[in-house]
Design a protein around this motif. Structure first.
Motif, PDB file in Angstrom:
ATOM      1  N   UNK A  27     -69.142  23.698  27.409  1.00 44.82           N
ATOM      2  CA  UNK A  27     -70.963  24.214  28.119  1.00 44.82           C
ATOM      3  C   UNK A  27     -70.648  25.494  27.441  1.00 44.82           C
ATOM      4  N   UNK A  28     -72.377  26.107  26.925  1.00 51.34           N
ATOM      5  CA  UNK A  28     -71.911  27.822  26.846  1.00 51.34           C
ATOM      6  C   UNK A  28     -72.166  28.543  27.525  1.00 51.34           C
ATOM      7  N   UNK A  29     -71.330  29.808  27.802  1.00 54.91           N
ATOM      8  CA  UNK A  29     -71.268  30.127  29.039  1.00 54.91           C
ATOM      9  C   UNK A  29     -72.426  30.808  30.025  1.00 54.91           C
ATOM     10  N   UNK A  30     -72.324  31.575  30.847  1.00 59.18           N
ATOM     11  CA  UNK A  30     -73.396  32.224  31.293  1.00 59.18           C
ATOM     12  C   UNK A  30     -73.866  33.342  30.901  1.00 59.18           C
ATOM     13  N   UNK A  31     -73.126  34.595  29.668  1.00 59.12           N
ATOM     14  CA  UNK A  31     -73.219  36.077  29.522  1.00 59.12           C
ATOM     15  C   UNK A  31     -74.414  35.196  28.137  1.00 59.12           C
ATOM     16  N   UNK A  32     -73.767  34.044  27.533  1.00 61.37           N
ATOM     17  CA  UNK A  32     -75.194  33.028  26.047  1.00 61.37           C
ATOM     18  C   UNK A  32     -76.126  33.049  27.234  1.00 61.37           C
ATOM     19  N   UNK A  33     -76.140  31.699  27.895  1.00 58.96           N
ATOM     20  CA  UNK A  33     -77.271  31.870  28.728  1.00 58.96           C
ATOM     21  C   UNK A  33     -78.570  32.784  28.975  1.00 58.96           C
ATOM     22  N   UNK A  34     -77.481  34.065  28.985  1.00 60.88           N
ATOM     23  CA  UNK A  34     -78.345  35.473  30.143  1.00 60.88           C
ATOM     24  C   UNK A  34     -78.575  35.898  28.982  1.00 60.88           C
ATOM     25  N   UNK A  35     -78.678  35.681  27.602  1.00 65.83           N
ATOM     26  CA  UNK A  35     -78.910  36.510  26.218  1.00 65.83           C
ATOM     27  C   UNK A  35     -80.632  35.313  26.002  1.00 65.83           C
ATOM     28  N   UNK A  36     -80.111  33.793  26.433  1.00 65.33           N
ATOM     29  CA  UNK A  36     -81.447  33.175  25.303  1.00 65.33           C
ATOM     30  C   UNK A  36     -82.016  32.996  26.817  1.00 65.33           C
ATOM     31  N   UNK A  37     -82.664  33.656  28.002  1.00 64.72           N
ATOM     32  CA  UNK A  37     -83.130  33.538  28.926  1.00 64.72           C
ATOM     33  C   UNK A  37     -84.821  34.257  28.647  1.00 64.72           C
ATOM     34  N   UNK A  38     -85.508  32.691  28.832  1.00 64.19           N
ATOM     35  CA  UNK A  38     -87.402  33.104  28.550  1.00 64.19           C
ATOM     36  C   UNK A  38     -87.792  33.577  26.690  1.00 64.19           C
ATOM     37  N   UNK A  39     -86.483  32.386  26.557  1.00 64.41           N
ATOM     38  CA  UNK A  39     -86.738  33.005  24.871  1.00 64.41           C
ATOM     39  C   UNK A  39     -86.394  34.942  24.156  1.00 64.41           C
ATOM     40  N   UNK A  40     -85.501  34.897  24.619  1.00 65.35           N
ATOM     41  CA  UNK A  40     -85.441  37.379  24.039  1.00 65.35           C
ATOM     42  C   UNK A  40     -84.669  36.603  23.534  1.00 65.35           C
ATOM     43  N   UNK A  41     -84.052  37.809  22.641  1.00 62.64           N
ATOM     44  CA  UNK A  41     -82.786  37.765  22.307  1.00 62.64           C
ATOM     45  C   UNK A  41     -82.284  39.526  21.957  1.00 62.64           C
TER      46      UNK A  41
ATOM     47  N   UNK B  59     -73.566  31.383  15.765  1.00 60.13           N
ATOM     48  CA  UNK B  59     -73.530  30.123  15.068  1.00 60.13           C
ATOM     49  C   UNK B  59     -74.350  29.852  16.122  1.00 60.13           C
ATOM     50  N   UNK B  60     -74.541  29.999  17.258  1.00 57.22           N
ATOM     51  CA  UNK B  60     -75.274  29.197  18.847  1.00 57.22           C
ATOM     52  C   UNK B  60     -76.285  29.876  18.712  1.00 57.22           C
ATOM     53  N   UNK B  61     -75.904  30.971  19.020  1.00 62.30           N
ATOM     54  CA  UNK B  61     -77.468  32.214  19.281  1.00 62.30           C
ATOM     55  C   UNK B  61     -77.535  32.531  18.377  1.00 62.30           C
ATOM     56  N   UNK B  62     -77.036  32.651  16.913  1.00 68.79           N
ATOM     57  CA  UNK B  62     -78.241  32.419  15.715  1.00 68.79           C
ATOM     58  C   UNK B  62     -79.156  31.579  15.413  1.00 68.79           C
ATOM     59  N   UNK B  63     -78.766  30.294  16.093  1.00 70.86           N
ATOM     60  CA  UNK B  63     -79.733  29.303  15.876  1.00 70.86           C
ATOM     61  C   UNK B  63     -81.416  28.989  16.804  1.00 70.86           C
ATOM     62  N   UNK B  64     -80.946  29.812  17.781  1.00 70.91           N
ATOM     63  CA  UNK B  64     -81.691  30.159  19.402  1.00 70.91           C
ATOM     64  C   UNK B  64     -82.708  30.501  18.735  1.00 70.91           C
ATOM     65  N   UNK B  65     -81.899  31.888  18.301  1.00 73.54           N
ATOM     66  CA  UNK B  65     -82.707  33.167  17.619  1.00 73.54           C
ATOM     67  C   UNK B  65     -83.580  32.386  16.443  1.00 73.54           C
TER      68      UNK B  65
END
Lengths: 41, 204
Positions: A27-41, B59-65
């Motif tokens: 699974x992706x790590x929590x830090x990655x999840x945090x970056x994506x939280x709520x559709x923010x980047x 790549x995973x981040x870029x995809x969601x981005x």
């Protein structure tokens, strides 16, 4: 023409499917999840 | 039974589309739901395709981005998962074109192999659950050995449940070519697992 879901040549072997499901899923790590939280980047 | 499963998949696809439209309309919790639902499969798609965790995460981040950026223009004509994995596939292809393939497809699971090799032989037993666990681990190694296009076909099927038709659409090849990849991957993976299992069994 056969449908994908009934065409055995269009499906993966059931043993492979069963073994793959037993592989511990990464699974992706929590830090990655945090970056994506709520559709923010 | 099969009809019920199809119905579930169709409902799932509609739910995804609704969530994406809600997110496009400004509801961040809708994105959160989509993200939680699809993050594991997408992450494993990249990790197993690239064999490089850092690259996979990029790549995973870029995809969601890209999903976030394209939300406003999202149209429900395509299934959300098909759209998501097409973005992922295209990013992977772009990356492959930009680097030498040899850099991309490295030996991904050497650490895990070392762990596997440390399994003491007395842990083996005729127990079928244990045999299944070992074959599952062997399968993971065998996936890593597959040619890239076959590996991608396998992962799209296993992680996102795509049919051959949907995979053909995502990777932009014919249905026949996709079926051929499935056939070759089936054969190669089954033979690989059984050969490795034989080696393990001989050492017991």
């Amino acid at each position: 023409m056969k449908d994908d879901k009934t065409d055995k040549s269009a499906q993966f072997d059931s043993d492979l499917q069963r073994w793959y499901r037993r592989v511990k899923p990464e699974q992706p790590c929590l830090a990655l999840d945090d970056k994506m939280a709520g559709g923010r980047q | 039974m099969a009809e019920a499963l199809e119905q579930d998949k169709s409902t799932e696809a509609e739910a995804d589309q609704r969530l994406m439209l809600q997110y496009a309309a400004g509801d961040p919790s809708a994105f959160e739901s989509l993200y939680q639902k699809h993050k594991g499969g997408l992450y494993r798609y990249f990790v197993r395709q690239t064999g490089d965790q850092q690259l996979a995460e990029d790549l995973y981040q870029e995809t969601w981005g890209r999903v976030i950026k394209a939300a406003a223009s999202y149209e429900t004509s395509a299934k959300f998962t098909t759209w998501l994995y097409r973005i992922a596939h295209n990013l992977l292809i772009d990356h492959v074109r930009a680097v030498k393939p040899v850099d991309l497809f490295s030996d991904a699971f050497s650490e895990e192999l070392e762990c596997d090799n440390q399994l003491p032989s007395d842990q083996f037993s005729p127990d079928s659950a244990l045999e299944e666990d070992i074959k599952a681990k062997l399968l993971k190694r065998c996936i890593d050995l597959l040619p890239t296009v076959q590996k991608e076909t396998f992962l799209l099927s296993m992680e996102a449940g795509f049919t051959a038709g949907a995979i053909a659409e995502i990777v932009e090849v014919t249905l026949e070519a996709t079926k051929s990849r499935i056939r070759y991957a089936n054969k190669a993976l089954k033979e690989c697992v059984m050969n490795k299992w034989q080696e393990v069994d001989n050492e017991r």
